[in-house]
Design a protein around this motif. Structure first.
Motif, PDB file in Angstrom:
ATOM      1  N   VAL A 436       0.871  -1.116  -0.055  1.00 15.83           N
ATOM      2  CA  VAL A 436       0.121   0.036  -0.224  1.00 15.83           C
ATOM      3  C   VAL A 436       0.876   1.416  -0.092  1.00 15.83           C
ATOM      4  O   VAL A 436       1.733   1.314   0.898  1.00 15.83           O
ATOM      5  CB  VAL A 436      -0.984  -0.067   1.250  1.00 15.83           C
ATOM      6  N   GLN A 437       0.587   1.900  -1.096  1.00 13.82           N
ATOM      7  CA  GLN A 437       1.638   3.246  -1.386  1.00 13.82           C
ATOM      8  C   GLN A 437       0.776   4.385  -1.752  1.00 13.82           C
ATOM      9  O   GLN A 437       0.091   3.990  -2.885  1.00 13.82           O
ATOM     10  CB  GLN A 437       3.020   2.787  -2.015  1.00 13.82           C
ATOM     11  N   ALA A 438       0.690   5.528  -1.359  1.00  9.74           N
ATOM     12  CA  ALA A 438       0.084   6.713  -1.958  1.00  9.74           C
ATOM     13  C   ALA A 438      -1.506   6.510  -2.184  1.00  9.74           C
ATOM     14  O   ALA A 438      -1.862   6.886  -3.148  1.00  9.74           O
ATOM     15  CB  ALA A 438       0.874   7.169  -3.166  1.00  9.74           C
ATOM     16  N   GLY A 439      -1.896   5.720  -1.293  1.00  6.04           N
ATOM     17  CA  GLY A 439      -3.519   5.348  -1.389  1.00  6.04           C
ATOM     18  C   GLY A 439      -3.532   4.497  -2.570  1.00  6.04           C
ATOM     19  O   GLY A 439      -5.281   4.102  -2.677  1.00  6.04           O
ATOM     20  N   ARG A 440      -2.668   3.500  -2.946  1.00  4.72           N
ATOM     21  CA  ARG A 440      -2.955   2.618  -3.902  1.00  4.72           C
ATOM     22  C   ARG A 440      -2.437   1.259  -3.420  1.00  4.72           C
ATOM     23  O   ARG A 440      -1.494   1.219  -2.503  1.00  4.72           O
ATOM     24  CB  ARG A 440      -2.306   2.877  -5.207  1.00  4.72           C
ATOM     25  N   LYS A 481     -10.646  -7.456  -1.526  1.00  8.73           N
ATOM     26  CA  LYS A 481     -11.470  -7.103  -0.365  1.00  8.73           C
ATOM     27  C   LYS A 481     -10.400  -6.324   0.634  1.00  8.73           C
ATOM     28  O   LYS A 481     -10.703  -5.140   1.135  1.00  8.73           O
ATOM     29  CB  LYS A 481     -12.035  -8.155   0.473  1.00  8.73           C
ATOM     30  N   VAL A 482      -9.071  -6.925   0.690  1.00  9.58           N
ATOM     31  CA  VAL A 482      -8.087  -6.222   1.548  1.00  9.58           C
ATOM     32  C   VAL A 482      -7.913  -4.782   0.867  1.00  9.58           C
ATOM     33  O   VAL A 482      -7.690  -4.045   1.630  1.00  9.58           O
ATOM     34  CB  VAL A 482      -6.833  -7.109   1.643  1.00  9.58           C
ATOM     35  N   ALA A 483      -7.610  -4.883  -0.087  1.00 11.01           N
ATOM     36  CA  ALA A 483      -7.310  -3.539  -1.057  1.00 11.01           C
ATOM     37  C   ALA A 483      -8.699  -2.410  -0.728  1.00 11.01           C
ATOM     38  O   ALA A 483      -8.137  -1.221  -0.352  1.00 11.01           O
ATOM     39  CB  ALA A 483      -7.086  -3.755  -2.483  1.00 11.01           C
ATOM     40  N   GLY A 488      -9.797   1.773  -0.027  1.00 10.64           N
ATOM     41  CA  GLY A 488     -11.000   2.347  -0.548  1.00 10.64           C
ATOM     42  C   GLY A 488     -11.079   2.334  -2.279  1.00 10.64           C
ATOM     43  O   GLY A 488     -11.950   2.761  -2.917  1.00 10.64           O
ATOM     44  N   SER A 489      -9.966   2.005  -2.982  1.00  8.48           N
ATOM     45  CA  SER A 489      -9.730   1.707  -4.298  1.00  8.48           C
ATOM     46  C   SER A 489      -9.634   0.191  -4.802  1.00  8.48           C
ATOM     47  O   SER A 489      -9.338  -0.727  -3.864  1.00  8.48           O
ATOM     48  CB  SER A 489      -8.693   2.671  -4.712  1.00  8.48           C
ATOM     49  N   GLU A 490      -9.634   0.094  -6.088  1.00  9.85           N
ATOM     50  CA  GLU A 490      -9.580  -1.249  -6.639  1.00  9.85           C
ATOM     51  C   GLU A 490      -7.951  -1.854  -6.719  1.00  9.85           C
ATOM     52  O   GLU A 490      -7.254  -0.844  -6.341  1.00  9.85           O
ATOM     53  CB  GLU A 490      -9.525  -1.230  -8.200  1.00  9.85           C
ATOM     54  N   LEU A 491      -7.858  -3.038  -6.544  1.00 11.34           N
ATOM     55  CA  LEU A 491      -6.512  -3.764  -6.408  1.00 11.34           C
ATOM     56  C   LEU A 491      -5.774  -3.831  -7.717  1.00 11.34           C
ATOM     57  O   LEU A 491      -6.324  -4.213  -8.715  1.00 11.34           O
ATOM     58  CB  LEU A 491      -6.689  -5.140  -5.940  1.00 11.34           C
ATOM     59  N   GLU A 492      -4.405  -3.203  -7.757  1.00 13.16           N
ATOM     60  CA  GLU A 492      -3.793  -3.358  -8.997  1.00 13.16           C
ATOM     61  C   GLU A 492      -2.853  -4.886  -8.809  1.00 13.16           C
ATOM     62  O   GLU A 492      -2.482  -4.951  -7.827  1.00 13.16           O
ATOM     63  CB  GLU A 492      -2.639  -2.140  -9.062  1.00 13.16           C
ATOM     64  N   VAL A 493      -3.030  -5.421  -9.919  1.00 15.94           N
ATOM     65  CA  VAL A 493      -2.414  -6.784  -9.973  1.00 15.94           C
ATOM     66  C   VAL A 493      -1.329  -6.677 -11.153  1.00 15.94           C
ATOM     67  O   VAL A 493      -1.330  -6.561 -12.226  1.00 15.94           O
ATOM     68  CB  VAL A 493      -3.294  -8.000 -10.263  1.00 15.94           C
ATOM     69  N   GLU A 494      -0.141  -7.583 -10.862  1.00 18.61           N
ATOM     70  CA  GLU A 494       0.845  -7.565 -11.534  1.00 18.61           C
ATOM     71  C   GLU A 494       1.593  -9.042 -11.665  1.00 18.61           C
ATOM     72  O   GLU A 494       1.950  -9.394 -10.599  1.00 18.61           O
ATOM     73  CB  GLU A 494       2.147  -6.335 -11.475  1.00 18.61           C
TER      74      GLU A 494
END
Length: 500
Positions: A436-440, A481-483, A488-494
């Motif tokens: 989690v960094q800068a709200g993402r 759900k954790v993200a 409060g935003s969507e999870l980014e996946v890489e």
């Protein structure tokens, strides 16, 4: 010199210090004789790091820190407990029970003496204590090249000199029954590091807890321990489970734990790892989960752990949050584990289509021929005499369970900022990282590239990495759900290759 202002004198001392290697206070000591003002400035450095490796040095330390001014300079103490010496004849045999008991008494008494010296120091102090142990007769204690060569020459027929194998089943113990008068509380020590692995003597893992019980302001704990005894698996399990059952005794002030609980899986992957569970559950994982709920950071490496490190087996959410595990202050989690389970299973299997029978292409640096010349009690354990690597494809069911368990726990970690889960110690390596960094919130899976090294197409390598392992959809669902909870935003996946 007396005409120099204090600020300039301080600059001169700092320059001298910067020109010296770390922990070189002994070289600075002569400058303390310039005058009293120089003495105070120099001692601020010479007394910041204290190294105690003999009983005589311990007595000297007690005398040197008799003044409050010098005590205030101390920042780090390394205590190398000096154990009993032994003769050349004793090198060829294992330690006896009598020798072990005597070394345990020395170990307990030396630490107790140090604690009595420091016990009255100011509660405002913050001292880091490092504990190790060694006998002057140990091979690892030798300093000169000549002595080392001589010992190695004598040890060529292993039965003549066992080297460090002499004490491979001897774990030093700190007596839990030590009274407060013998070993008082020491509020000044806030950081504890205990090294009991390879170069130093082995230390019973549970003894780290009994030592920590004397440190009521302890904040940080670093343990480098051995979780391996391939010639005596019962001893290994006893030590492991005793450590697990005593974890809850660590002071409630502890906020940071770094645990290297070292285990190396069989070099020959045809052999199954040992089962260390009790009634199907791993005590170390479950007790570490309970203890970790008071932490801000948890780092463990080379430790054989299971999914119950994060979430209890068969625990259902019945709506009563008070019954669920909760980590109110946990910020960073890093777990690096060998590719085996506590129940004695490998996390990886043979690549699809690969022949079942091993051939010479799969075997490396075999010790088997050399080992035939020695009696069994000094031979390399059977599962390590040949290095055979063929388990290169991850088994999805187990790692999915692990990531699901971690996700369930992350929902109960409101301050979590980073979680790393890395299966390593053999090829291939699999890494999971949530950040989690800068709200993402970002989730990354890294698979080590095990394709043909001549493959230069990065996209082709990445596609192969994806084919090796992709998480089950349930894993994605819980981490979304954790993200959402954390940002409060969507999870980014890489997906990416390890190291990129």
């Amino acid at each position: 010199m007396e005409s120099l202002p204090p600020e300039l004198m301080s600059r001169v001392v700092d320059y001298i210090v910067s020109d010296r290697p770390a922990r070189s206070g002994i070289f600075l000591a002569p400058y303390a004789t310039v005058d009293r003002r120089w003495q105070a400035m120099i001692e601020r450095h010479t007394f910041s790091y204290i190294y105690i490796n003999t009983n005589k040095r311990l007595e000297e330390f007690q005398r040197l820190v008799s003044t409050t001014r010098r005590r205030a300079c101390v920042r780090t103490i390394t205590l190398l407990v000096e154990l009993e010496s032994y003769d050349e004849k004793a090198r060829a045999r294992f330690e006896t029970d009598e020798e072990r008991q005597q070394n345990n008494k020395i170990f307990t008494a030396t630490i107790s003496t140090l604690f009595r010296i420091i016990s009255g120091w100011s509660d405002n102090a913050s001292i880091a204590l490092n504990i190790e142990a060694q006998s002057p007769s140990d091979y690892t204690a030798l300093k000169s090249r000549g002595e080392i060569k001589q010992r190695l020459r004598a040890a060529k027929p292993r039965v003549n000199d066992l080297l460090s194998q002499r004490y491979e089943r001897s774990y030093l113990e700190f007596s839990k029954a030590t009274s407060d008068s013998e070993c008082p509380l020491v509020p000044a020590i806030t950081s504890l590091s205990i090294q009991g692995l390879a170069e130093e003597r082995l230390i019973e893992p549970a003894s780290s807890v009994f030592i920590a019980l004397k440190l009521p302001r302890l904040n940080r704990v670093e343990l480098i321990m051995k979780d391996e005894c391939k010639r005596d698996e019962r001893l290994r399990q006893l030590l492991r489970n005793n450590f697990a059952r005593n974890l809850h005794l660590f002071p409630t002030s502890v906020r940071k734990l770094s645990l290297q609980f070292h285990y190396l899986p069989p070099r020959d992957q045809n052999y199954p790892p040992p089962d260390v569970t009790v009634d199907g559950s791993d005590l170390l994982s479950s007790h570490l989960r309970n203890f970790s709920q008071q932490l801000e950071s948890l780092y463990t490496t080379q430790s054989v752990i299971g999914p119950e490190l994060f979430w209890p087996f068969n625990l259902q959410d019945d709506g009563d949050d008070l019954k669920l595990p909760f980590w109110p202050n946990l910020i960073n989690v890093s777990v690096e584990y060998p590719q085996i389970t506590p129940s004695g299973e490998w996390l990886c299997q043979r690549e699809r289509g690969e022949a079942v029978d091993d051939d010479t292409d799969n075997a490396y640096d075999s010790f088997e021929d050399d080992e035939n010349d020695y009696p069994e009690y000094v031979r390399i354990p059977l599962e390590d005499r040949k290095r055979t690597i063929f388990r290169t494809r991850i088994i999805p069911d187990y790692v999915d369970k692990f990531y699901l368990s971690a996700g369930q726990a992350a929902l109960r970690m409101p301050k979590l900022r980073q979680m790393r889960l890395v299966a390593n110690a053999a090829r291939p390596e699999y890494a999971f990282e949530y950040e989690v960094q800068a709200g993402r919130a970002k989730l990354s899976w890294s698979n080590e590239d095990i394709s043909d090294p001549r493959e230069t197409d990065a996209s082709a390598r990445l596609e192969k990495a994806k084919r090796i392992y992709q998480p089950d959809e349930q894993v994605f669902q819980i981490w979304r759900k954790v993200a959402l909870q954390h940002t409060g935003s969507e999870l980014e996946v890489e997906f990416k290759e390890c190291g990129t």
